[in-house]
Design a protein around this motif. Structure first.
Motif, PDB file in Angstrom:
ATOM      1  N   LEU A 177       0.413  -1.355  -0.031  1.00  0.00           N
ATOM      2  CA  LEU A 177       0.218  -0.150   0.010  1.00  0.00           C
ATOM      3  C   LEU A 177       0.616   1.074  -0.325  1.00  0.00           C
ATOM      4  O   LEU A 177       0.338   2.568   0.420  1.00  0.00           O
ATOM      5  CB  LEU A 177      -0.427  -0.399   0.986  1.00  0.00           C
ATOM      6  N   ASP A 178       2.048   1.365  -0.062  1.00  0.00           N
ATOM      7  CA  ASP A 178       3.287   2.098  -0.283  1.00  0.00           C
ATOM      8  C   ASP A 178       2.830   2.767   1.149  1.00  0.00           C
ATOM      9  O   ASP A 178       3.320   4.493   1.251  1.00  0.00           O
ATOM     10  CB  ASP A 178       2.683   2.874  -1.125  1.00  0.00           C
ATOM     11  N   MET A 179       3.277   2.646   2.250  1.00  0.00           N
ATOM     12  CA  MET A 179       2.756   3.323   3.225  1.00  0.00           C
ATOM     13  C   MET A 179       4.130   2.923   4.118  1.00  0.00           C
ATOM     14  O   MET A 179       4.559   2.298   4.343  1.00  0.00           O
ATOM     15  CB  MET A 179       1.397   2.584   3.969  1.00  0.00           C
ATOM     16  N   SER A 180       3.786   4.157   4.731  1.00  0.00           N
ATOM     17  CA  SER A 180       5.300   4.447   5.391  1.00  0.00           C
ATOM     18  C   SER A 180       5.145   3.536   7.237  1.00  0.00           C
ATOM     19  O   SER A 180       4.177   4.314   7.550  1.00  0.00           O
ATOM     20  CB  SER A 180       6.074   5.562   5.903  1.00  0.00           C
ATOM     21  N   SER A 181       6.191   3.267   7.217  1.00  0.00           N
ATOM     22  CA  SER A 181       5.758   2.839   8.749  1.00  0.00           C
ATOM     23  C   SER A 181       5.120   3.674  10.197  1.00  0.00           C
ATOM     24  O   SER A 181       4.775   3.613  10.832  1.00  0.00           O
ATOM     25  CB  SER A 181       7.168   2.515   9.671  1.00  0.00           C
ATOM     26  N   PHE A 185       2.361   3.967  12.485  1.00  0.00           N
ATOM     27  CA  PHE A 185       2.116   4.235  14.064  1.00  0.00           C
ATOM     28  C   PHE A 185       1.786   5.353  14.324  1.00  0.00           C
ATOM     29  O   PHE A 185       1.408   5.105  15.377  1.00  0.00           O
ATOM     30  CB  PHE A 185       3.432   3.703  14.200  1.00  0.00           C
ATOM     31  N   GLN A 186       1.799   6.188  13.731  1.00  0.00           N
ATOM     32  CA  GLN A 186       1.080   7.763  14.005  1.00  0.00           C
ATOM     33  C   GLN A 186      -0.237   7.438  14.189  1.00  0.00           C
ATOM     34  O   GLN A 186      -0.771   7.682  15.181  1.00  0.00           O
ATOM     35  CB  GLN A 186       1.645   8.710  12.605  1.00  0.00           C
ATOM     36  N   GLY A 187      -0.894   6.797  12.743  1.00  0.00           N
ATOM     37  CA  GLY A 187      -2.133   6.637  12.879  1.00  0.00           C
ATOM     38  C   GLY A 187      -2.735   6.035  14.149  1.00  0.00           C
ATOM     39  O   GLY A 187      -4.022   6.229  14.893  1.00  0.00           O
ATOM     40  N   MET A 188      -2.084   4.990  14.327  1.00  0.00           N
ATOM     41  CA  MET A 188      -2.196   3.675  16.348  1.00  0.00           C
ATOM     42  C   MET A 188      -2.348   4.343  17.296  1.00  0.00           C
ATOM     43  O   MET A 188      -2.913   3.996  17.574  1.00  0.00           O
ATOM     44  CB  MET A 188      -1.375   2.729  15.998  1.00  0.00           C
ATOM     45  N   ARG A 189      -1.412   5.514  17.197  1.00  0.00           N
ATOM     46  CA  ARG A 189      -0.763   6.206  17.887  1.00  0.00           C
ATOM     47  C   ARG A 189      -1.755   7.362  19.016  1.00  0.00           C
ATOM     48  O   ARG A 189      -2.403   7.127  19.627  1.00  0.00           O
ATOM     49  CB  ARG A 189       0.525   6.417  18.432  1.00  0.00           C
ATOM     50  N   GLN A 190      -2.309   8.374  17.414  1.00  0.00           N
ATOM     51  CA  GLN A 190      -3.073   9.050  17.385  1.00  0.00           C
ATOM     52  C   GLN A 190      -4.901   9.333  18.009  1.00  0.00           C
ATOM     53  O   GLN A 190      -5.380   9.634  18.787  1.00  0.00           O
ATOM     54  CB  GLN A 190      -3.540   9.640  16.246  1.00  0.00           C
ATOM     55  N   PHE A 191      -5.069   7.645  17.483  1.00  0.00           N
ATOM     56  CA  PHE A 191      -6.564   7.118  17.550  1.00  0.00           C
ATOM     57  C   PHE A 191      -6.889   6.276  17.828  1.00  0.00           C
ATOM     58  O   PHE A 191      -8.271   5.876  18.258  1.00  0.00           O
ATOM     59  CB  PHE A 191      -7.242   7.186  15.551  1.00  0.00           C
ATOM     60  N   VAL A 192      -6.474   5.179  18.117  1.00  0.00           N
ATOM     61  CA  VAL A 192      -6.257   3.770  19.713  1.00  0.00           C
ATOM     62  C   VAL A 192      -5.993   4.182  20.996  1.00  0.00           C
ATOM     63  O   VAL A 192      -5.304   4.673  20.989  1.00  0.00           O
ATOM     64  CB  VAL A 192      -5.545   2.976  18.835  1.00  0.00           C
ATOM     65  N   TYR A 193      -7.316   4.264  21.251  1.00  0.00           N
ATOM     66  CA  TYR A 193      -7.349   4.951  22.858  1.00  0.00           C
ATOM     67  C   TYR A 193      -7.142   3.516  23.835  1.00  0.00           C
ATOM     68  O   TYR A 193      -7.531   2.895  23.867  1.00  0.00           O
ATOM     69  CB  TYR A 193      -8.828   5.978  23.053  1.00  0.00           C
TER      70      TYR A 193
END
Lengths: 259, 253
Positions: A177-181, A185-193
Motif C-alpha cells: 500500500l506504499d505506506m510508511s512505518s 504507527f502515527q495512525g495507531m498512536r493518535q486514534f487508538v485509545y
C-alpha cells in the motif's frame, strides 16, 4: 393446525427448560468457586490446553484477517482519506471488533466443540457417573477448571491475535500500500485509545466465559450415545456462534453508545 | 436395619411413560453377595444407581446403613459414597488418565497419603486383580477384560464396605469372564466386602451369589439362596433357569 401449534409450544417450552437447566448448572459452578485453590492443577492444565494449544490456529486466522482488512480498507477509502486514517481504522477495527469476535468464533469451533465432545463422551460412557460414585463432584472437577480457563485465557489469546493481526496489516501496508512505518504507527498512536483496548479485552472475557459455559453445558447434559455426542457438539458450536454475535452487539451498544 | 447395609423400600421409578421400578423392596445383608437377575432392560442397573445415589426414586425410600440416602444433602451423600465402590458395565475408566491415575484418583482426592503410599496402594490393588506393569498404560491400550480388572481395582481402591458390579462379565470372552468371577469372589474373601452383582447370566448368579433375587416387572418376585433358586417352582425362575422362550416372560420379536 393443532399439531403445528403443539409442536411449536413443545419447542418453546423445551428452550425454556434448557435455559433453566443451564442456569442451574452455572449456579452450581458459582457455588464451587471457593474450591479454586484445590483445583489449581486441573485449572492450569485446562489453561494450557485452551490457551497454548490455540495459539497456532489463532496466529494464522489473525494474520490473514489483518492482511485482508488492510487491503480492503485501503481499497474502499484510499481515494477519500489520508493513509494515516486507514492505519488508524484498521488497528481500531482489529482491537475493538475483529480481534475479539473472529478469535472467539475460531476458538468456539476449536475449544467449545472439544469441551462438548469430551464431556459428552464422558457422560455417555458413564465416566461422569463414575466420578460421582467416587465422591468427586463432576461440576467442581470438570466444569469449574474449564470455565475458569476459558475466562482467563480468552483475553490472552485475543491480545495475541490482535498483535498478530496488526502485524499482518502493517506488513501489507508497507509492502503493497506504499505506506510508511511512521504513518502506520502515527495512525495507531493518535486514534487508538486505552478505552478501545479495555473494550476489546472486556469482549474477549465475555466471549471466553460464553464459549466455555456453553461447551460445558451441552457436554454435561449429553444423552443418547454417539448420536447424542454429535448433536450436542453441533448445538454447542451453533449456540456459541449465535451468542457471540448477539453479545457482541449488546456490548457494542453498551461500550460505544451513539453520541 | 442393623443386618442390612442397603435397603430399598417400596421404590417407584419411571422414565417418561415407562415404569421401570414399581414398588420394589430389596435388602442387602452385610457380608453377603446379592445377585440381582432380570432380563435386559428390566431395571437392574437402575437399582444399582439408586443404591449409590446416582438416581433418586420417584417414590419410596433408600437406606444405606442408618442413613436415608435419597434425602441426604450433597455433602453427606459424598461421605456415604466414599464407603461404596462401583464397577460399571463398560468399566467407565477415565480416557485421559493412565491406569495408575484412574486407580489413585479417589485416594488423591480423599486422603492425605504421600505419593509413595499411593503408588504402593495402586500396585497392591492392581496385583489383587491380577495385573502388574500396566500402571502407565492408557485405557485405550487395554483389552476389555483388562479394563474391567482396572475398573475393579479402582472400585476397591478406597477399601469400600459395599461394591456394586454392573454386568461384570458382559462383552468379554468366557475364559476372561470366569477370571473376573473369580476376582469378585476373591475380593469378597480378601476384603470382606458386601457385594451386589447385576446380571442376566444364570451361571454368574449361581457362581457368585450367596443370595439371588429375580426382578420382574419392576419388583423382586423371588429372593433366596442358590439352592432355593434351583428347587423353586416359581414359573418365572424356572423359565429363566431353563432359558426358554415359553413361559410367563413375554418375548417380543
Amino acid at each position: 393446525m393443532f399439531g403445528l401449534f403443539s409442536r411449536l409450544g413443545e419447542n418453546v417450552l423445551g428452550r425454556f427448560y434448557r435455559l433453566g437447566e443451564a442456569s442451574v448448572l452455572m449456579l452450581r459452578v458459582l457455588g464451587e468457586l471457593p474450591y479454586i485453590w484445590s483445583m489449581r492443577q486441573e485449572i492450569v492444565s485446562q489453561m494450557m490446553r485452551i490457551g497454548i494449544g490455540s495459539f497456532p490456529l489463532v496466529a494464522v486466522t489473525s494474520l490473514f484477517t489483518g492482511m485482508v482488512l488492510a487491503v480492503q480498507t485501503s481499497y474502499q477509502i484510499e481515494e477519500y482519506v489520508p493513509q494515516v486514517f486507514i492505519a488508524a481504522g484498521v488497528c481500531k477495527a482489529i482491537i475493538i471488533e475483529l480481534g475479539p469476535v473472529i478469535t472467539a468464533l475460531v476458538i468456539s469451533g476449536r475449544v467449545g466443540a472439544s469441551i462438548t465432545a469430551e464431556l459428552g463422551t464422558m457422560r455417555v460412557t458413564e465416566q461422569i457417573d463414575a466420578l460421582e460414585t467416587m465422591a468427586i463432584d463432576p461440576v467442581r472437577y470438570l466444569l469449574l477448571p474449564r470455565i475458569l480457563a476459558g475466562l482467563v485465557m480468552m483475553p490472552v489469546i485475543v491480545t495475541f491475535g490482535c498483535v498478530v493481526a496488526i502485524s499482518g496489516a502493517y506488513m501489507v501496508s508497507l509492502l503493497y500500500l506504499d505506506m510508511s512505518s511512521q504513518v502506520f504507527f502515527q495512525g495507531m498512536r493518535q486514534f487508538v485509545y486505552p478505552f478501545d483496548v479495555y473494550s476489546g479485552l472486556l469482549k474477549s472475557f465475555v466471549f471466553g466465559g460464553t464459549l466455555s459455559m456453553v461447551g460445558c453445558y451441552y457436554g454435561f447434559c449429553t444423552s443418547k450415545g454417539a448420536v447424542g455426542v454429535g448433536r450436542a457438539t453441533t448445538n454447542s458450536v451453533v449456540t456459541n456462534c449465535l451468542l457471540i454475535l448477539v453479545f457482541d452487539y449488546f456490548l457494542a451498544m453498551l461500550l460505544f453508545p451513539a453520541v | 436395619m442393623n443386618d442390612s447395609i442397603v435397603k430399598l423400600a417400596n421404590i417407584y421409578k419411571s422414565f417418561g411413560d415407562e415404569q421401570v421400578l414399581a414398588g420394589l423392596n430389596l435388602s442387602v445383608p452385610r457380608g453377603e453377595t446379592l445377585v440381582i437377575m432380570g432380563r435386559s432392560g428390566a431395571g437392574k442397573s437402575v437399582i444399582l444407581k439408586h443404591m449409590v445415589g446416582l438416581m433418586a426414586p420417584d417414590r419410596g425410600e433408600v437406606y444405606f446403613d442408618s442413613s436415608r440416602l435419597d434425602t441426604l444433602k450433597h455433602a453427606e451423600l459424598q461421605q456415604v459414597r466414599r464407603r461404596i465402590g462401583m464397577l460399571f458395565q463398560g468399566a467407565a475408566l477415565f480416557d485421559s488418565m493412565t491406569v495408575a491415575e484412574n486407580v489413585s484418583l479417589g485416594l488423591r482426592k480423599h486422603t492425605r497419603m504421600s505419593e509413595g503410599e499411593i503408588r504402593e496402594v495402586v500396585r497392591a490393588k492392581l496385583a489383587a486383580v491380577g495385573l502388574s506393569g500396566v500402571e502407565e498404560k492408557m485405557p485405550a491400550e487395554l483389552s476389555g477384560g483388562m479394563r474391567k480388572r482396572v475398573g475393579l481395582a479402582r472400585a476397591i481402591a478406597m477399601d469400600p464396605e459395599l461394591v456394586l458390579y454392573d454386568e461384570p462379565t458382559t462383552g468379554i470372552d468366557p475364559i476372561t469372564a470366569d477370571a473376573i468371577k473369580n476376582l469378585i469372589l476373591d475380593t469378597r474373601r480378601q476384603f470382606g466386602v458386601t457385594s451386589v452383582v447385576v446380571t442376566h447370566d444364570v451361571s454368574n448368579a449361581l457362581k457368585l451369589g450367596t443370595l439371588i433375587s429375580l426382578l420382574v416387572d419392576g419388583r423382586i418376585i423371588f429372593s433366596g439362596k442358590p439352592g432355593e433358586l434351583k428347587s423353586t417352582d416359581n414359573p418365572y425362575v424356572r423359565q429363566f433357569l431353563e432359558g426358554s422362550a415359553e413361559g410367563p416372560f413375554r418375548v417380543h420379536t
